[in-house]
Design a protein around this motif. Structure first.
Motif, short mmCIF file in Angstrom:
data_model
loop_
_atom_site.label_atom_id
_atom_site.label_comp_id
_atom_site.label_asym_id
_atom_site.label_seq_id
_atom_site.Cartn_x
_atom_site.Cartn_y
_atom_site.Cartn_z
N UNK A 105 10.96 17.50 3.08
CA UNK A 105 10.27 16.56 2.18
C UNK A 105 9.26 15.76 3.01
N UNK A 106 7.98 15.77 2.61
CA UNK A 106 7.01 14.98 3.38
C UNK A 106 7.35 13.50 3.29
N UNK A 107 7.22 12.78 4.41
CA UNK A 107 7.63 11.37 4.41
C UNK A 107 6.49 10.43 4.03
N UNK A 108 5.26 10.93 3.97
CA UNK A 108 4.10 10.09 3.67
C UNK A 108 4.24 9.47 2.27
N UNK A 109 3.95 8.19 2.19
CA UNK A 109 3.88 7.53 0.88
C UNK A 109 2.51 6.82 0.79
N UNK A 110 1.94 6.55 -0.37
CA UNK A 110 2.58 6.52 -1.68
C UNK A 110 2.87 7.88 -2.31
N UNK A 111 2.32 8.99 -1.85
CA UNK A 111 2.64 10.28 -2.44
C UNK A 111 1.82 11.38 -1.80
N UNK A 112 2.14 12.60 -2.14
CA UNK A 112 1.43 13.74 -1.55
C UNK A 112 1.03 14.74 -2.64
N UNK A 172 0.84 -1.21 0.00
CA UNK A 172 0.00 0.00 0.00
C UNK A 172 0.87 1.26 0.00
N UNK A 173 1.87 1.27 0.88
CA UNK A 173 2.71 2.46 0.99
C UNK A 173 3.53 2.71 -0.28
N UNK A 174 3.93 1.60 -0.95
CA UNK A 174 4.79 1.79 -2.14
C UNK A 174 3.99 1.97 -3.41
N UNK A 175 2.90 1.17 -3.52
CA UNK A 175 2.21 1.14 -4.82
C UNK A 175 0.78 1.68 -4.74
N UNK A 176 0.32 2.02 -3.56
CA UNK A 176 -1.04 2.55 -3.42
C UNK A 176 -2.11 1.48 -3.53
N UNK A 177 -1.71 0.18 -3.45
CA UNK A 177 -2.72 -0.90 -3.51
C UNK A 177 -3.24 -1.17 -2.12
N UNK A 178 -4.50 -0.80 -1.90
CA UNK A 178 -5.05 -0.82 -0.54
C UNK A 178 -5.85 -2.10 -0.30
N UNK A 179 -5.65 -2.71 0.88
CA UNK A 179 -6.41 -3.91 1.26
C UNK A 179 -7.25 -3.57 2.50
N UNK A 203 -10.13 12.94 -1.83
CA UNK A 203 -10.42 13.71 -3.07
C UNK A 203 -9.35 14.77 -3.31
N UNK A 204 -9.06 15.55 -2.25
CA UNK A 204 -8.10 16.65 -2.42
C UNK A 204 -6.71 16.09 -2.76
N UNK A 205 -6.42 14.91 -2.22
CA UNK A 205 -5.12 14.29 -2.51
C UNK A 205 -5.00 13.80 -3.94
N UNK A 254 -4.99 7.76 -2.93
CA UNK A 254 -4.37 7.59 -1.60
C UNK A 254 -3.15 8.49 -1.40
N UNK A 255 -2.90 9.44 -2.33
CA UNK A 255 -1.93 10.49 -2.02
C UNK A 255 -2.57 11.38 -0.95
N UNK A 256 -1.76 11.88 -0.04
CA UNK A 256 -2.32 12.71 1.03
C UNK A 256 -2.17 14.19 0.69
N UNK A 257 -3.17 15.00 1.03
CA UNK A 257 -3.03 16.44 0.86
C UNK A 257 -2.02 17.01 1.86
N UNK A 258 -1.12 17.87 1.37
CA UNK A 258 -0.12 18.49 2.26
C UNK A 258 -0.05 19.99 1.99
N UNK A 259 0.39 20.71 3.00
CA UNK A 259 0.57 22.17 2.86
C UNK A 259 1.75 22.58 3.73
N UNK A 260 2.50 23.56 3.26
CA UNK A 260 3.60 24.08 4.08
C UNK A 260 3.00 24.96 5.19
#
Ligand SMILES: Cc1cc2nc3c(=O)[nH]c(=O)nc-3n(C[C@H](O)[C@H](O)[C@H](O)COP(=O)(O)OP(=O)(O)OC[C@H]3O[C@@H](n4cnc5c(N)ncnc54)[C@H](O)[C@@H]3O)c2cc1C
Length: 534
Positions: free
Chosen positions: A427-434, A140-147, A398-400, A404-410
Motif C-alpha cells: 500500500x503506498x504510504x503517500x497521502x492525501x492519496x494516490x 495538507x497530508x490529511x485533507x489536501x489543503x496546501x499552504x 495533472x496525472x495524479x 495533490x494525489x500523487x501518481x503511482x505505478x507498480x
C-alpha cells in the motif's frame, strides 16, 4: 584516553563482551582498564550468517603511555583525538546585528554560533514556528489543503524537519564542526547514541523538539527569531549590503546577510537574479520514491536475522551506471518510513520520505534518482533548472488528478511498460492519496529508461528490489538545489560585500549535517576567524 579501533563482536554479544574485547586486544587486566566509552559503532552484515558489531572505543587506562608504546606499530590504537569544537573568538564586529535568512540547519547553526559569540543575530523565517507548521503540514497530508508558505520545505527547522533525520555526512571534519552539531542536538534532546552510531538518525518526532530547543537557545543568548517574515529585497550600496526588505514592507539596516534559504525558495532566487547577484545552473537529480515491504529489505540484508530487535529495520544504498551514460542511484532511504507530500508551490506534486525515530511503519522507501545536468534543462538561463523541476512537478499534479494525489505505478507494470490498473499488496504510504497510472507520463523519457534498467540491476544486489508489487511514486525533484549562488574565497557574493550565500539552496551543502556545518563556517567567517573553503 586512548582510542582502540576495529573491535569486532557478534552483533548480539553480551553486555560485558565489549569490555572483554578491550582487555583482550590490549592484553591488560580488568583492574588496568579504568573506564571506556563507545566512540563509534557500525554493523557489518556482509556475511549474513555472522553479522558483526564493529566498535571504536575511547579507554582510560592506568598506564596509557605503556600501552601506546607497546602498540606503536598498530594503526588501530592511538591517542584519542580532540573531540571538542573550538568556538572562535570575535575579532571584528560591526555595530549592526547580522541577519540570517532561513531557519533550516544552515541558518539555525549560523545563528546559534553568532548568538554564542554574543553577536545577537536576527533570524528570519518565511514559514511558521514548528508547532503551527506541523498542524499545516498534517492538514495538507490529511485533507489536501496546501499552504504555499507553511509546508515541508518552508517553516521552522527548514526542509529536514519532516525527515528520517539521518545525520550522516561524507565531510572530513578536523575542526569537529560535525561533532558540534551532534552535541547541540543531544543538548536539545536527541538520543546520546547519535554521538557514536555509524548511521545515526533521529526521526521527525525528535527533530520537531530539537529545532524548538535551538530557537530557545538563540533567544536566550540575545538573538531574535521572527517567523512569517520573508526576505523580499536587499539594499546594496556601492557593492556592499546595506539592509534587507522584509515582507515587502519593512527595512532593517544590516551589513551582514546570511542567505540560507534552501533549495525551494524560487521567488527568492528570482529576486536575487533581478539584483544581478551571480547565480549558476548546477546539476541535480529527478526520479521517484520506491516503496517495498520493510520485511523484504530486512530479509535481503540480514537473512535469518531479519527483524532482530538489535539490528532494527535494514537500509540500503545502491547505484547503477547505465550504458546510455546515465546513472541511477538510491538516496535518502527511510527504513520503516513514509513517502510524504513535499510541495512548496500550488499545482505541483513533489515527493520525499520521512520516518519517526522508531522507524516502525510497514514500508521501506527510498528516492530512486537519475542525475541530470544543465544541458538537460532546455535553456541557458541560470534558473532553467527550476523551470525543468516545475514542468515535471506540474505533470505529476495533472496525472495524479489535480488534487495533490500523487501518481503511482507498480514496479512490475513499470518494467513491463504498461499502466497500473489495480493496487498490489504494497500500500503506498503517500497521502492525501494516490492515482494509479503510467509514470512515463510524468517523467522525462531518459529518466524512465534509466530507472527501468537500474531496477533490474539493483535487484541482483538486493533481492526483491524489482518485486512486482513494489510501488513507485512521482515525482522526486528536490533532492538538491538546481542552482549555485556564487561565493568567493571569503564566502561572500562577488556582487555584494556582506552577502553570504550558504547551505543547500546556495549549492554548498546537501543534507542536515553538511548544511549545519556550512552555517557554522559562515558564522566563523563573520566573526573574523579565517575559515578554509571546502
Ligand atoms: C522530506 C525531506 C527529508 C529529508 N531527509 C533528510 C535526512 O534524513 N538527512 C539529511 O541529512 N537530509 C535530509 N533532507 C535534506 C535536508 O533537509 C536539507 O539538506 C537541509 O534541510 C538543507 O538545509 P538548509 O538550511 O540549507 O535549507 P533548508 O532546510 O531548506 O532551510 C531553508 C529555510 O529558509 C526559509 N526561507 C526560504 N526563503 C526565505 C525567504 N525569502 N525569507 C525567509 N525565509 C526563507 C525556508 O522556509 C526554510 O525554512 C531531507 C529533506 C526533505 C525535504
Amino acid at each position: 584516553m586512548i582510542r582502540i579501533r576495529d573491535i569486532r563482536l557478534p552483533f548480539d554479544h553480551s553486555e560485558d563482551a565489549l569490555g572483554g574485547g578491550i582487555l583482550e586486544r590490549l592484553g591488560i587486566t580488568e583492574r588496568e582498564l579504568v573506564h571506556f566509552t563507545i566512540a563509534h559503532k557500525s554493523i557489518d552484515a556482509r556475511r549474513k550468517n555472522s553479522i558483526l558489531a564493529v566498535y571504536t572505543v575511547d579507554a582510560e587506562l592506568q598506564d596509557e603511555a605503556a600501552v601506546l608504546c607497546r602498540f606503536s606499530e598498530d594503526i588501530r590504537i592511538s591517542q584519542t583525538p580532540p573531540l571538542k569544537y573550538q568556538i572562535p573568538t570575535v575579532e571584528s564586529v560591526s555595530g549592526r546585528s547580522p541577519v540570517v535568512v532561513g531557519s533550516g540547519p544552515c541558518g539555525l547553526f549560523a545563528a546559534l554560533i553568532l548568538a554564542q559569540l554574543g553577536l545577537k543575530p536576527v533570524l528570519i523565517e518565511r514559514g511558521k514556528e514548528v508547532g503551527s507548521r506541523v498542524k499545516d503540514v498534517y492538514r495538507f497530508w490529511r485533507e489536501g489543503q496546501f499552504d504555499p508558505e507553511s509546508n515541508v520545505q518552508f517553516g521552522e527547522g527548514g526542509a529536514g524537519t519532516f525527515s528520517d533525520g539521518k545525520l550522516t555526512t561524507q565531510i572530513r571534519d578536523k575542526e569537529n564542526r560535525s561533532r558540534k552539531v551532534l552535541d547541540e542536538f543531544v543538548k536539545a534532546g536527541a538520543p546520546d547514541e547519535i554521538l557514536y552510531q555509524a548511521r545515526p538518525h533521529i526521526g521527525t518526532d525528535n527533530l520537531v523538539r530539537i529545532v524548538k530547543h535551538l530557537r530557545h537557545t538563540i533567544l536566550s543568548l540575545g538573538g531574535q527569531v521572527r517567523f512569517e517574515t520573508k526576505l523580499t529585497g536587499i539594499h546594496i550600496k556601492a557593492g556592499v549590503v546595506a539592509g534587507v526588505v522584509l515582507n515587502d514592507s519593512e527595512t532593517i539596516e544590516t551589513d551582514t546577510l546570511v542567505l540560507a534559504v534552501g533549495h525551494s525558495a524560487r521567488d527568492t532566487f528570482e529576486m536575487l537574479a533581478g539584483l544581478n547577484i551571480p547565480i549558476e545552473a548546477k546539476p541535480f537529480s529527478i526520479g521517484v520514491r520506491i516503496e517495498h515491504p520493510q520485511s523484504v529489505i530486512d530479509t535481503a540484508q540480514y537473512g535469518r536475522y531479519a527483524s532482530h530487535p538489535l539490528l532494527g529495520p535494514a537500509d540500503y544504498k545502491m547505484v547503477h551506471h547505465c550504458e546510455n551514460g546515465r546513472s541511477a542511484y538510491t538516496f535518502c532511504m527511510c527504513p520503516g518510513g513514509e513517502v510524504i507530500a513535499s510541495s512548496s508551490e500550488p499545482g505541483g506534486v513533489v515527493t520525499n520520505g520521512m520516518s519517526s525515530y522508531s522507524r516502525n511503519r510497514p514500508n521501506a522507501n527510498s528516492a530512486l534518482l537519475v542525475g541530470i545536468c544543465p544541458q538537460d534543462f532546455g535553456g541557458t538561463d541560470p534558473l532553467a533548472g527550476i523551470g525543468f523541476q516545475r514542468k515535471w512537478e506540474r505533470k505529476a499534479f495533472e496525472v495524479g488528478g489535480g488534487n495533490y494525489f500523487a501518481p503511482v505505478q507498480l514496479v512490475g507494470d513499470f518494467l513491463a511498460g504498461r499502466p497500473s490498473r489495480s493496487p498490489g499488496r504494497v500500500a503506498p504510504s503517500y497521502t492525501p492519496g494516490t492515482t494509479l497510472c503510467n509514470l512515463a507520463e510524468c517523467l522525462p523519457e531518459f529518466v524512465v529508461e534509466t530507472i527501468r534498467v537500474a531496477i533490474a540491476q539493483m535487484d541482483k544486489k538486493l533481492n526483491g528490489f524489482a518485486m512486482h508489487d513494489a510501488v513507485m511514486t512521482a515525482v522526486e525533484s528536490r533532492s538538491s538545489s538546481p542552482i549555485r549562488i556564487v561565493r568567493d574565497e571569503s564566502f561572500q557574493s562577488p556582487a555584494a560585500e556582506g552577502l553570504y550565500p550558504a547551505g543547500e539552496g546556495a549549492g554548498y551543502a546537501g543534507g542536515i549535517i553538511s548544511s549545519a556545518i556550512d552555517g557554522i563556517k559562515i558564522a566563523e567567517v563573520i566573526s573574523g576567524k579565517p575559515s578554509k573553503m571546502a
